[in-house]
Design a protein around this motif. Structure first.
Motif, mmCIF file in Angstrom:
data_model
loop_
_atom_site.group_PDB
_atom_site.id
_atom_site.type_symbol
_atom_site.label_atom_id
_atom_site.label_comp_id
_atom_site.label_asym_id
_atom_site.label_seq_id
_atom_site.Cartn_x
_atom_site.Cartn_y
_atom_site.Cartn_z
ATOM 1 N N VAL A 85 0.854 -1.193 0.000
ATOM 2 C CA VAL A 85 0.000 0.000 0.000
ATOM 3 C C VAL A 85 0.886 1.236 0.000
ATOM 4 C CG1 VAL A 85 -1.768 1.294 1.253
ATOM 5 C CG2 VAL A 85 -1.822 -1.213 1.248
ATOM 6 N N LEU A 86 0.532 2.211 -0.864
ATOM 7 C CA LEU A 86 1.318 3.450 -0.971
ATOM 8 C C LEU A 86 0.423 4.663 -0.784
ATOM 9 C CD1 LEU A 86 3.776 5.243 -1.857
ATOM 10 C CD2 LEU A 86 3.009 4.875 -4.228
ATOM 11 N N ASP A 87 0.897 5.609 0.014
ATOM 12 C CA ASP A 87 0.288 6.940 0.084
ATOM 13 C C ASP A 87 1.348 7.937 -0.393
ATOM 14 O OD1 ASP A 87 -0.743 9.421 0.655
ATOM 15 O OD2 ASP A 87 -1.441 8.917 2.668
ATOM 16 N N PRO A 88 1.212 8.469 -1.613
ATOM 17 C CA PRO A 88 2.240 9.348 -2.178
ATOM 18 C C PRO A 88 2.155 10.800 -1.698
ATOM 19 C CG PRO A 88 0.480 9.028 -3.762
ATOM 20 C CD PRO A 88 0.121 8.202 -2.575
ATOM 21 N N ALA A 89 1.282 11.074 -0.753
ATOM 22 C CA ALA A 89 1.216 12.396 -0.122
ATOM 23 C C ALA A 89 0.822 12.153 1.328
ATOM 24 C CB ALA A 89 0.208 13.294 -0.831
ATOM 25 N N CYS A 90 1.664 11.406 2.050
ATOM 26 C CA CYS A 90 1.236 10.729 3.281
ATOM 27 C C CYS A 90 1.025 11.647 4.472
ATOM 28 C CB CYS A 90 2.222 9.619 3.638
ATOM 29 S SG CYS A 90 3.875 10.197 4.079
ATOM 30 N N GLY A 91 1.615 12.859 4.472
ATOM 31 C CA GLY A 91 1.445 13.725 5.626
ATOM 32 C C GLY A 91 1.836 13.004 6.894
ATOM 33 N N SER A 92 0.954 13.011 7.909
ATOM 34 C CA SER A 92 1.267 12.396 9.200
ATOM 35 C C SER A 92 1.012 10.893 9.219
ATOM 36 C CB SER A 92 0.444 13.064 10.297
ATOM 37 O OG SER A 92 -0.940 12.935 10.021
ATOM 38 N N GLY A 93 0.559 10.334 8.114
ATOM 39 C CA GLY A 93 0.408 8.881 8.025
ATOM 40 C C GLY A 93 -0.958 8.352 8.391
ATOM 41 N N ASN A 94 -1.972 9.216 8.440
ATOM 42 C CA ASN A 94 -3.305 8.762 8.857
ATOM 43 C C ASN A 94 -3.886 7.706 7.927
ATOM 44 O OD1 ASN A 94 -2.971 10.673 10.781
ATOM 45 N ND2 ASN A 94 -4.828 11.823 10.329
ATOM 46 N N PHE A 95 -3.711 7.889 6.614
ATOM 47 C CA PHE A 95 -4.217 6.888 5.657
ATOM 48 C C PHE A 95 -3.537 5.540 5.883
ATOM 49 C CE2 PHE A 95 -5.934 10.492 3.428
ATOM 50 C CZ PHE A 95 -6.971 10.007 2.651
ATOM 51 N N LEU A 96 -2.227 5.561 6.082
ATOM 52 C CA LEU A 96 -1.485 4.316 6.287
ATOM 53 C C LEU A 96 -1.895 3.656 7.598
ATOM 54 C CD1 LEU A 96 2.052 5.502 5.098
ATOM 55 C CD2 LEU A 96 0.359 4.177 3.818
ATOM 56 N N TYR A 97 -2.139 4.471 8.627
ATOM 57 C CA TYR A 97 -2.562 3.944 9.926
ATOM 58 C C TYR A 97 -3.865 3.152 9.782
ATOM 59 C CZ TYR A 97 -4.159 4.060 14.834
ATOM 60 O OH TYR A 97 -4.596 3.733 16.084
ATOM 61 N N LEU A 98 -4.867 3.761 9.155
ATOM 62 C CA LEU A 98 -6.159 3.084 9.030
ATOM 63 C C LEU A 98 -6.106 1.915 8.053
ATOM 64 C CD1 LEU A 98 -8.572 6.137 9.136
ATOM 65 C CD2 LEU A 98 -8.343 4.334 10.839
ATOM 66 N N ALA A 99 -5.315 2.052 6.988
ATOM 67 C CA ALA A 99 -5.159 0.939 6.054
ATOM 68 C C ALA A 99 -4.512 -0.255 6.745
ATOM 69 C CB ALA A 99 -4.326 1.376 4.856
ATOM 70 N N TYR A 100 -3.541 0.017 7.618
ATOM 71 C CA TYR A 100 -2.892 -1.068 8.356
ATOM 72 C C TYR A 100 -3.898 -1.763 9.286
ATOM 73 C CZ TYR A 100 0.308 -3.601 11.368
ATOM 74 O OH TYR A 100 0.950 -4.599 12.070
ATOM 75 N N GLN A 101 -4.707 -0.967 10.011
ATOM 76 C CA GLN A 101 -5.706 -1.554 10.899
ATOM 77 C C GLN A 101 -6.671 -2.449 10.124
ATOM 78 O OE1 GLN A 101 -5.631 -1.227 14.212
ATOM 79 N NE2 GLN A 101 -3.841 0.103 14.067
ATOM 80 N N GLU A 102 -7.103 -1.983 8.957
ATOM 81 C CA GLU A 102 -8.034 -2.758 8.141
ATOM 82 C C GLU A 102 -7.402 -4.053 7.644
ATOM 83 O OE1 GLU A 102 -11.519 -1.957 6.877
ATOM 84 O OE2 GLU A 102 -11.231 -1.121 8.883
ATOM 85 N N ALA A 184 6.944 13.889 -4.472
ATOM 86 C CA ALA A 184 6.274 12.792 -5.187
ATOM 87 C C ALA A 184 6.096 13.075 -6.669
ATOM 88 C CB ALA A 184 4.918 12.502 -4.549
ATOM 89 N N LEU A 185 6.042 14.349 -7.062
ATOM 90 C CA LEU A 185 5.865 14.667 -8.475
ATOM 91 C C LEU A 185 7.124 14.401 -9.282
ATOM 92 C CD1 LEU A 185 3.748 17.967 -8.451
ATOM 93 C CD2 LEU A 185 2.972 15.617 -8.782
ATOM 94 N N LYS A 218 8.708 23.661 -13.931
ATOM 95 C CA LYS A 218 9.180 22.280 -13.826
ATOM 96 C C LYS A 218 8.005 21.302 -13.935
ATOM 97 C CE LYS A 218 12.022 19.337 -10.805
ATOM 98 N NZ LYS A 218 12.703 19.252 -9.488
ATOM 99 N N ILE A 219 6.898 21.648 -13.275
ATOM 100 C CA ILE A 219 5.697 20.803 -13.351
ATOM 101 C C ILE A 219 5.150 20.787 -14.779
ATOM 102 C CG2 ILE A 219 3.275 20.610 -12.640
ATOM 103 C CD1 ILE A 219 4.072 21.668 -9.911
ATOM 104 N N PHE A 220 5.014 21.980 -15.372
ATOM 105 C CA PHE A 220 4.447 22.064 -16.720
ATOM 106 C C PHE A 220 5.328 21.331 -17.733
ATOM 107 C CE2 PHE A 220 2.731 26.397 -15.206
ATOM 108 C CZ PHE A 220 1.698 25.765 -14.539
ATOM 109 N N SER A 221 6.630 21.332 -17.492
ATOM 110 C CA SER A 221 7.549 20.643 -18.390
ATOM 111 C C SER A 221 7.386 19.131 -18.279
ATOM 112 C CB SER A 221 8.992 21.043 -18.066
ATOM 113 O OG SER A 221 9.898 20.333 -18.871
ATOM 114 N N LYS A 222 7.226 18.623 -17.066
ATOM 115 C CA LYS A 222 7.082 17.177 -16.896
ATOM 116 C C LYS A 222 5.753 16.693 -17.472
ATOM 117 C CE LYS A 222 6.956 13.341 -13.677
ATOM 118 N NZ LYS A 222 7.348 12.798 -12.378
#
Length: 627
Positions: A85-102, A184-185, A218-222
């Motif tokens: 499981v990947l969160d590419p904008a994970c911040g404090s990890g809340n998504f990963l925390y709940l995904a792990y519990q599930e 992540a970009l 840089k974003i527009f170029s990519k």
């Protein structure tokens, strides 16, 4: 003293810890201005579960339920052991925390079913195999990364206590390679079976201001195939889909612009046109945090689902506009429709607009001033003023040189004193140099509509999307979409239910309102190809009668078109209702459609057929009556 604090913390019941606390810690540690500038928003637990459940939990629950042999269950066990499981904008990890519990709960459900099939003692818990090392995160904030690592470590201890597992929380997992501080970009994402998260929100028009020209370039170029300014979150949707393989699943939060216009094309259209299906979504909801935005929640995968849910309602399918209607995002822009519907002028300064009193005073002072003073037609006029009559004027130097413009002394003086000081600070050189001219002058529109005795126009945003008759003494603004035709047959087609249904499906939304865009709503709309002359004349006559009725009613009641339609459109006894019913039947006959046909399906099929004809060099009928 620190050890004593640590001891007290360690003795607490960590099973009561909710992931929200980590988001609050993260937000409180970041300056408010930085949060807003970079679009950093903490996601509530309830909203996280609107992604984790459809993208991860239900997927595994259905697979476990469908497996009935030891062999099938053992294969699932091995897959789950390697699930990432990947969160590419994970911040404090809340998504990963709940995904792990599930996933830990899913692991136990799988082990229980294996034990049941083996007729072993289900009361004896088996050692689990899902670990934090199967979870990955990326964030460009170093503090967030450190916090996310700790969050996931705590998640393991909480799961062990909550599920009474036989595994140890120690030694702690080393997550330095799993959760990393990178952009992540512009970094390679680790392989993942599920990608979840809440990427930053930042409108494309704010990107240069908040992130700087160098980073924006840089974003527009990519992403050079994304030709328009779009919300930055759409790049995460795009990257997430490109990193998922055929069995992969994605779920992200974005601003509700992800289902609208240019941002939709860059993100969700990219997903649906590259093999994936949206299976569960929330089209729009107010953000649960302190940011004043509306968000969309989108879950997608490659396999077709028998249970699609949009806004908690079961639907047959979900399109990239996050609607349950036929997906028309694949419709092609037709060459026959180009240069017939336009976006109006964009002055690039509010002081180009003047009151009627000022305009008439200047004309009285010098009659030549009427050459460069026009009535200004905006969306509000069309929707709210009787017959859409403009009530403001605009100084329109068109393409005059500075020497020519300066001959109109009072208007030129007004622009020099009020517009030029602001234009002098404009980032675009052409705007600074040509300070007396509009920002966008719409020359093609001018050539097309000013040669006609009248033209038709519709507000960019409105409830009813009804075209009105307008005259060349007025110039349409950006919020008005003019059509270069004076044929009431064309007005009849554009006023019909057939066109309005297409508009609703094609257009973006602005909170509660739909937006009429010349590219997506008009240029993709397939006009009837083989109506009989008799049907054409009947449509023309009915549209004329409808125009005359509406004009008379608006003048008599001093109502705008919106108020008139609010009052009478759904009243079967009204003349407005009867004329629309008559017009709708005639337009269906012009197409050869039946009343119970799926209009969107029929129109999309016709659009694709006409696009193929144009590619083959064949003639296609556009917005005009066939000869």
């Amino acid at each position: 003293e620190e050890l004593r604090v640590l001891e007290v913390a360690a003795l607490e019941d960590w099973g009561k810890v909710r992931p929200a606390i980590f988001g609050n810690i993260f937000e409180s540690a970041i300056d408010v201005g930085e949060r807003h500038a970079h679009g950093i928003h903490y996601t509530s637990e309830a909203d996280i579960m609107k992604i984790v459940r459809p993208t991860i939990s239900r997927y595994w629950e259905e697979r476990i339920e469908g497996a009935n042999t030891i062999e099938e269950l053992t294969i699932l066990q091995e897959e789950l052991r390697n699930y990432r499981v990947l969160d590419p904008a994970c911040g404090s990890g809340n998504f990963l925390y709940l995904a792990y519990q599930e996933l830990k709960q899913i692991e136990q459900d799988l082990l229980d079913k294996i034990a049941e099939r083996r007729r072993s003692n289900t009361g004896q818990r088996q050692i689990g195999f899902v670990t934090p090392l199967q979870f990955f995160g990326i964030d460009n904030n170093r503090f967030a990364v450190e916090l996310a690592r700790v969050t996931l470590m705590i998640a393991r201890k909480v799961a062990i206590d909550r599920l009474d597992l036989l595994e140890s929380a120690l030694p702690l997992d080393t997550l330095d390679q799993n959760i990393v501080c990178k952009d992540a970009l512009f970094t390679e994402w680790p392989k993942a079976d599920a990608i979840i998260g809440n990427p930053p929100f930042l409108g494309g028009y704010r990107m240069r201001k908040e992130l700087g020209d160098k980073y924006a370039d840089k974003i527009f170029s990519k992403f050079d195939d994304v030709i328009d300014q779009v919300d930055i979150c759409s790049y995460w949707f795009r990257l997430a889909h490109s990193h998922l393989e055929q069995k992969g699943r994605g779920g992200l939060v974005g601003t509700n612009t992800v289902s609208q216009g240019k941002t939709r094309i860059a993100g969700l259209d990219y997903i649906t046109q590259n093999g994936a299906l949206i299976h569960e979504a929330v089209s729009t909801q107010p953000w649960s945090g302190d940011a004043n935005v509306h968000v969309s929640i989108v879950n997608w995968c490659y396999s077709k689902s028998n249970s699609n849910f949009l806004d908690n309602q079961k639907v047959k399918h979900i399109n990239s506009a996050l609607k349950s209607s036929q997906d028309v995002s694949q419709a092609k822009r037709l060459k026959a429709n180009s240069n017939h519907c336009f976006q109006g002028i964009m002055p690039g300064g509010k002081d180009f607009l003047i009151t009627e009193e000022t305009a008439l005073s200047w004309i009285s002072s010098d009659a030549r001033n009427q050459n460069i003073l026009r009535l200004f037609l905006d969306g509000s006029n069309l929707a709210k003023v009787p017959n859409g009559k403009p009530n403001r004027w605009i100084i329109d130097f068109d393409d005059l040189s500075i020497e020519e413009a300066s001959q109109y002394k009072l208007p030129f003086k007004h622009i020099r004193e009020n517009v030029k000081p602001i234009r002098d600070k404009n980032r675009r050189e052409t705007r600074r140099i040509n300070w007396w001219k509009f920002g966008e002058n719409a020359p093609k529109m001018r050539c097309s509509i000013f040669e006609l005795p009248h033209y038709f126009a519709v507000p960019e945003t409105s409830k009813w999307f009804i075209f009105l008759v307008c005259y060349p003494d007025s110039i349409p603004g950006k919020a008005t979409k003019p059509v270069a035709s004076d044929d009431f047959y064309v007005l009849g087609i554009l006023t019909s239910k057939t066109h309005r249904v297409w508009v609703k499906a094609q257009s973006s939304t602005l909170k509660g309102d739909t937006r009429y865009t010349h590219n997506t709503c008009f240029e993709t709309f397939p006009f009837p190809q083989t109506p009989t002359p008799k049907i054409v004349e009947k449509i023309r006559a009915t549209a004329t009668a409808l125009h005359e009725y509406r004009s008379e009613q608006m003048e008599r009641k001093q109502w705008g078109i919106t108020k008139l339609y609010n009052a009478y459109f759904d009243e079967p006894a009204s003349q407005l209702y009867k004329l629309h019913q008559q017009l709708d039947k005639l337009v269906l006959q012009a197409y050869g459609f039946k009343p119970n046909d799926d209009l969107l399906e029929k129109l999309l099929t016709l659009n694709l057929e006409l696009a193929a004809k144009e590619e083959a060099g064949e003639t296609v009928i556009g917005p005009w009556a066939p000869q």
